[in-house]
Scaffold this active site. Structure first.
Site, short mmCIF file in Angstrom:
data_model
loop_
_atom_site.label_atom_id
_atom_site.label_comp_id
_atom_site.label_asym_id
_atom_site.label_seq_id
_atom_site.Cartn_x
_atom_site.Cartn_y
_atom_site.Cartn_z
N GLU A 268 37.55 36.48 49.17
CA GLU A 268 36.80 37.74 49.15
C GLU A 268 36.58 38.06 47.68
O GLU A 268 37.49 38.48 46.98
CB GLU A 268 37.58 38.84 49.87
N CYS A 302 34.68 46.21 45.25
CA CYS A 302 33.85 45.00 45.23
C CYS A 302 32.57 45.14 46.03
O CYS A 302 31.55 44.52 45.71
CB CYS A 302 34.66 43.80 45.72
#
Length: 508
Positions: A268, A302
């Site tokens: 990720e 993010c």
């Protein structure tokens, strides 16, 4: 004499900004905190809100990593033999304990991470919800029966992988540890978790809570360290899988290291996500969505929608309202209930964010508000890493602030005219973590969602992440998923068993 858990120590009983000092060892395996063997590579860890030293991070070496992994493997042999229902009961107890100690964990998270207490409490809620969710799935794990000719049949078994490694990021330290450990444990695995060297504290609390809930000693271990410790984990022959959250360059290295022994990997990574606001939107919701897409956790998220594309006709009104509300964001002591934005993680990161803003101005961008180092009135916060939330206008697709991940409280606003045009521009990136669209046109909403090259698309909202919903990226934002039922596939392996009920037919 039994160790006292961190949360029961006096220093964690009444945490306030500028008071917490952690002197306890922060490695944890075999059911206890473990003193480091060698302190020569010790690194100071800072409290973002004050700039003072919170604790020392002492990285684990090869022998310590080996001990932690072997401890995890021993626990895995016991844990994997329990039924799903037995594992579920223990995980539900862990979720209950976290829920009960929510405020104390959140305060420790704030001291180490810098985000507001309001957000940190939500993070802790998400953590226990995640563990509770996978506790519910654990008893349901099952295979498939396939009927074959002549009464023969086959069936599949969903089996654990073994020892999994989780490598966390500093923006959601406790929550990420829960996100990675909960599905792993539900499937019957053990986990060795390495938090970011900048946020080493709260993952240890999770380890102690799992122990208190009744997992076998060694089932969830914590090793501290940076790149060298991470490399030792990725190369270790007893590790079956690595789940990493962090930057693209580090993710590439993790993938390369894991490939040498063909370990499974979940990545990720970063993002530069587009948020598209059409003129037919409910403008009030779009404005709130844009703020949520850019300023949670000081912009250190993010999946943030940092490229805000606004249809030209509504751009003036949008900017007017967004700037007004951005200026009203309360920046300051993250442990005060009224604060809505805390401090960035470190001084170097703060300087990097300010550097992006300076470069944006040099490239023609216009700062409509914020974008400066902020010094709160409270004297104890004068050395904290605060930046006033920033809105950038006059942005172009070729500007650095539009192309690269800033990871700070900076919203770049860009005009567009047509759906076709904005889709092409939105997808013109190497990232693909998230995206969003605001419109009243239901056909357009689903059409745009289908054409955006990202792992998640929010329609008429942003940064909503229930644990029931899979999360992960396209392109260089990584692969694999966290949360949702699909994550079970990333923490287990499928065995096929074929049963012959008659005689063997042979060509020989």
């Amino acid at each position: 004499m039994a160790q006292q858990p961190l949360l029961s120590l006096p220093e964690f009983q009444s945490v306030s900004t500028g008071t917490l000092v952690v002197k306890e060892p922060l490695n944890f395996w075999g059911g206890a905190r473990v003193k480091p063997r060698d302190t020569k590579n010790s690194e100071p860890v800072y409290e973002p809100a004050t700039g003072r030293v919170l604790c020392d991070m002492i990285p684990c070496g090869e022998e310590e990593v080996d001990q932690a992994i072997k401890s995890a493997h021993s626990a895995y042999l016991k844990w994997s033999q329990l039924s799903g229902m037995e594992r579920s009961r223990i995980m539900l107890e862990a979720a209950r304990i976290i829920r009960e100690r929510r405020n104390a964990i959140a305060k420790a998270e704030v001291a180490n991470n810098g985000k507001s207490i309001t957000e940190a409490e939500v993070d802790i809620d998400v953590a226990w919800q995640c563990i509770e969710y996978y506790a519910g799935i654990a008893p349901t794990l099952s295979g498939q029966h396939i009927q074959l000719p002549g009464g023969s049949f086959a069936y599949t078994r969903r089996e654990p992988l073994g020892v999994c490694v989780g490598i966390g990021a500093w923006n959601y330290p406790f929550q990420i540890a829960a996100w990675k450990s909960a599905p792993a444990l539900a499937c019957g695995n053990a986990m060795v978790f390495k938090p970011s060297p900048m946020t080493p504290v709260t993952a240890v609390m999770l380890a102690e809570i799992y122990k208190e809930a009744g997992v076998p000693d060694g089932l969830f271990n914590v090793v501290q360290g940076g790149a060298e410790t991470g490399s030792l984990l990725c190369h270790h022959p007893m590790v079956a899988k690595v789940s990493f959250t962090g930057s693209v360059p580090t993710g590439k290295k993790v993938m390369e290291m894991a490939a040498k022994s063909v370990k499974q990997v979940t990545l990720e990574l970063g993002g530069k996500s587009p948020l598209i606001i059409f003129k037919d939107c409910e403008l009030e919701n779009a404005i709130k969505g844009a703020l949520m897409a850019n300023f949670l956790t000081q912009g250190e998220v993010c999946c943030n929608g940092t490229r805000v594309f606004v249809q030209r006709e509504i751009m003036p009104k949008f900017l007017e309202e967004v700037v007004k509300r951005t200026k009203a964001i309360s920046v300051g002591d993250p442990l005060c209930e009224g604060t809505r934005m805390g401090a960035l993680i470190s001084k170097p990161h703060m300087e990097k964010v300010l550097g992006f803003i300076k470069q944006a101005k040099e490239q023609g961008g216009k700062v409509l508000c914020g974008g400066e180092r902020f010094v709160p009135n409270d004297p104890k916060l004068k050395d904290g890493y605060f930046v006033s939330p920033c809105v950038l206008d006059n942005c172009r697709d070729d500007m650095t602030c539009v192309k690269e991940e800033i990871f700070g409280p900076v919203m770049s606003v860009l005009p567009f005219d047509t759906e076709e045009e904005v889709l092409q521009r939105a997808n013109n990136t190497t990232f693909g973590l998230a995206s969003g669209v605001f419109t009243r046109d239901i056909a357009r909403a689903h059409r745009v969602a289908a054409n955006l090259q990202a792992g998640t698309c929010y329609i008429n909202n942003y940064n909503v992440g229930p644990v029931e919903v899979p999360f992960g990226g396209y392109k260089m934002s990584g692969f694999g998923r966290e949360n949702g039922t699909v994550t079970i596939e990333y923490y287990s392996q499928l065995k096929t068993v074929v049963v012959e009920m008659g005689d063997v037919e042979s060509l020989f």
